[in-house]
Design an enzyme around this catalytic site. Structure first.
Site, PDB file in Angstrom:
ATOM      1  N   TYR A 166       0.822  -1.219   0.000  1.00  0.00           N
ATOM      2  CA  TYR A 166       0.000   0.000   0.000  1.00  0.00           C
ATOM      3  C   TYR A 166       0.856   1.270   0.000  1.00  0.00           C
ATOM      4  CZ  TYR A 166      -3.891  -3.052   1.354  1.00  0.00           C
ATOM      5  OH  TYR A 166      -4.838  -4.041   1.398  1.00  0.00           O
ATOM      6  N   LYS A 172       3.855 -15.172   2.930  1.00  0.00           N
ATOM      7  CA  LYS A 172       3.788 -15.960   1.690  1.00  0.00           C
ATOM      8  C   LYS A 172       5.242 -16.229   1.270  1.00  0.00           C
ATOM      9  CE  LYS A 172       1.439 -17.704  -1.821  1.00  0.00           C
ATOM     10  NZ  LYS A 172       0.735 -18.991  -1.663  1.00  0.00           N
ATOM     11  N   ASP A 201      -2.482 -18.256   2.295  1.00  0.00           N
ATOM     12  CA  ASP A 201      -3.602 -18.988   1.694  1.00  0.00           C
ATOM     13  C   ASP A 201      -4.126 -20.042   2.667  1.00  0.00           C
ATOM     14  OD1 ASP A 201      -1.043 -19.926   1.256  1.00  0.00           O
ATOM     15  OD2 ASP A 201      -1.480 -20.869  -0.659  1.00  0.00           O
ATOM     16  N   ASP A 254      -5.222  -6.903   6.015  1.00  0.00           N
ATOM     17  CA  ASP A 254      -6.449  -6.255   5.564  1.00  0.00           C
ATOM     18  C   ASP A 254      -7.506  -7.322   5.269  1.00  0.00           C
ATOM     19  OD1 ASP A 254      -8.272  -4.500   4.560  1.00  0.00           O
ATOM     20  OD2 ASP A 254      -7.042  -3.759   2.909  1.00  0.00           O
ATOM     21  N   ASP A 262     -10.714  -8.833   7.988  1.00  0.00           N
ATOM     22  CA  ASP A 262     -12.124  -8.772   7.585  1.00  0.00           C
ATOM     23  C   ASP A 262     -12.752 -10.163   7.624  1.00  0.00           C
ATOM     24  OD1 ASP A 262     -12.158  -6.078   7.247  1.00  0.00           O
ATOM     25  OD2 ASP A 262     -12.912  -6.113   5.197  1.00  0.00           O
TER      26      ASP A 262
END
Ligand code: NAD
Length: 353
Positions: free
Chosen positions: A142, A191, A223, A247, A251
């Protein structure tokens, strides 16, 4: 004791839920003999309307001079056409980066009384769950270089993902410290099988885990973590991860509690100063109807007391009162058919503090 709180009510249901949270803080002040001075300031859509700027300099100054920040929510359809850079959501990014609020702490708790709201089948959540996601907030893809290139009439977009060891160290330590205060279990999500950024992340986490030998530490690929969160959420206690993965996973974790109006969050800097806010948005569809659930904001004030103001007993008093009210079957419109209004459920919570 005396505390100065910067209050940003924001847009949509923001003012409705923050007003109720302030009533709860006032009750704590009365019961525990504290003084909370509130400085109200603007950010987001209401700031655009009043000043033309989503994050006026005065707001940052008031926040800097305060012990803590309480925020409702910002944004709404009225400001959707604003140019990028001066949208309501830019106010949040601005506050986080100007005040260096790099650590986002989001608990995801399934309350026994609300287990029917959880979308996961009962056999997978028989022991309930109570986890905290620690998400890095001021780095990663970001905040890396971004742009577009053109070649042969084809547009390509890019956003560079990067983390320095220093950035990983400070969020990593924050997560280990959180784990030490809870059940000493930490899962770091990355990852590292594919991304170099994640390899630096993992190596750094492994280095600092030497400082916390009591913590039961594990690594997990993102994942797999996304899958495990719905397969067996009870296996997690503290999860630490980068901005992008955090992020998405935070959620997901909040969704499996089944109640977006219930979940608080904190964004902290190195010294423990922070901004406290519900995880939900400004809910334009229910604004002004008096039915918004104020509990996420009320629980955000409990987090504020625990993490920034060093008032652990006061924080527990708020959390226990919320749990009691839910156990007694009181609900807001998002949680049940026979429901109380925003202020009525707050009356109940206040009555149990
Ligand atoms: P939202 O969280 O505002 O609403 C999603 C759904 O949940 C809606 O049906 C809403 O009515 C319901 N809901 C949310 N909070 C509730 C509460 N306390 N009580 C009862 N129901 C509640 O998400 P959205 O609709 O995607 O976004 C609306 C606006 O909020 C957008 O402008 C968005 O950019 C902004 N937003 C702001 C923040 C923030 O300020 N931190 C976060 C997310 C979205």
């Amino acid at each position: 004791m005396k505390f100065k709180i910067a209050v940003i009510k924001g847009d949509g249901i923001g003012p409705e839920i923050v007003d109720q949270a302030i009533r709860v803080i006032d009750k704590i002040a009365e019961k525990y003999n504290h003084t909370f001075d509130f400085s109200f300031c603007l950010a987001g859509g209401s700031a655009i309307d009043a000043t033309g700027n989503t994050l006026p300099e005065e707001t940052i100054e008031i926040c800097r001079e305060s012990d803590s920040i309480l925020l409702g929510a910002v944004g709404g359809p009225k400001w959707d056409a604003m140019p990028s850079g001066n949208r309501p959501e830019n106010a949040l990014l601005g506050i986080r980066s100007k005040l260096d609020l790099f650590a986002n702490i989001r608990p995801a708790i399934m309350y026994n009384a609300l287990s029917d709201a959880c979308p996961i089948r009962k056999e997978f959540i028989s022991d309930g769950f109570d986890m905290v996601i620690v998400r890095e907030l001021t780095g990663d893809v970001y905040f890396g270089e971004k742009g577009r290139t053109q070649s042969g009439g084809v547009t390509t977009g890019y956003d560079i993902m990067k983390y320095s060891e220093t950035e990983v160290e400070r969020i990593g330590r924050r997560a280990f410290e959180m784990a030490m205060k809870r059940s000493k279990k930490l899962c770091s999500v990355d990852k590292a099988n594919v991304l170099e950024t994640s390899r630096v992340w993992r190596e750094t986490m492994h280095r600092i885990r030497e400082e916390y030998p009591e913590v039961d530490y594990s690594d997990m690929y993102v994942d797999n973590a996304a899958m495990q969160l719905v397969r067996n959420p009870g296996q997690f206690d503290v999860i630490v991860t980068g901005n992008l993965f955090g992020d998405i996973l935070s959620d997901e974790a909040s969704m499996i509690t089944g109640s977006i109006g219930m979940l608080p969050s904190a964004s902290l800097n190195e010294t423990g100063f922070g901004m406290y806010e519900p995880i939900h948005g400004s809910a334009p569809d229910i604004t002004g109807k008096g039915i918004a659930n104020p509990i996420a904001t009320i629980l955000s004030t409990a987090m504020m007391m625990r993490y920034s103001l060093n008032l652990a007993d006061e924080a527990s008093a708020i959390e226990t009162a919320v749990e009691k009210v839910l156990d007694l079957g009181y609900r807001t419109a998002d949680l049940g058919k026979d429901y109380l209004s925003t202020s009525e459920i707050t009356d109940k919570i206040i009555s149990y503090i």
